[in-house]
Design an enzyme around this catalytic site. Sequence first.
Site: not given
Length: 288
Positions: A96, A177
């Site tokens: 992420c 993300c």
Amino acid sequence: MKTSASFVMICVTVWVFILLFCPGPLRARLGTTPNIKHIVVGRCYNYITLVNPSLRHDCDDIWRHFEEAVVRQSSCNVTVEDYHPMFYSMPQAWPCDRFLFWSKTRSLMHSYAAVVRHFWTLEDTLVGYMFNDLVWCGQEEDSDFDFGSCPEWSACRNHPVYSLWRQASQNFAEMACGNITVLLNGSIENAFNKKSMFGSVELDSLNPHRVDYVNIKVVTNLEGPFLESCHQGSIVDLIHILQSRGFRWTCTDNDQTLMILQCIQNPEQSVCQTCANNLIHQKKATIK
């Protein structure tokens, strides 16, 4: 009659010269990139050997799935679904907070990603690395690629190149993300274009439950034009879409790092001279 015949011969000679020595205008009609198999498979081995050795993919198997999706198909009849076996054979995940999206800022985006090393773009994925800047299409009547002529992307929705990048872009956005960054060009109208790959595919594939913040960075050419910003133009439409879908967002105009990168490429611009002088004065003040 002799004059007429001479004129015809001159015209024919000129056209032959243009066809032989001025290929630029015909470039759009060129076909599949020559040696595409060697390029794609070679890039694949380079990627899994040097770029990301943790991957254990079979490059020859990936090529086989790619070839099956394209050959023996008309140049406007390769769908996203045709590429599914290839994508299934090369899964990839990213950590992420490292996803960088862009639209109409390609050159600057690559410079930015090279300097801010933690960013990853679609071109940094295996599929992006393998197929970047290549052209391909097949032909129904032959079990090989068409090396003579391929249509432009805009010619049809099921263009073999467009379909691959559409699926790759969707996969990349679905993986996104944490905090993600979007780099847009404020020196053009419709910096956020709903028909672009970001506007039509990637934005719809982002998941507000996985993405913490969408950080928009609007960058203009150093000397303009200054057409769009966080507070005007299509960027405002993008922000409204993000809000309606439950995304949290930030928006920055003329990020300092991006401006410095532009000045490195165009140091003669007046705004760069001003910036350099300001930095010199700040340094002198710090020394005192």
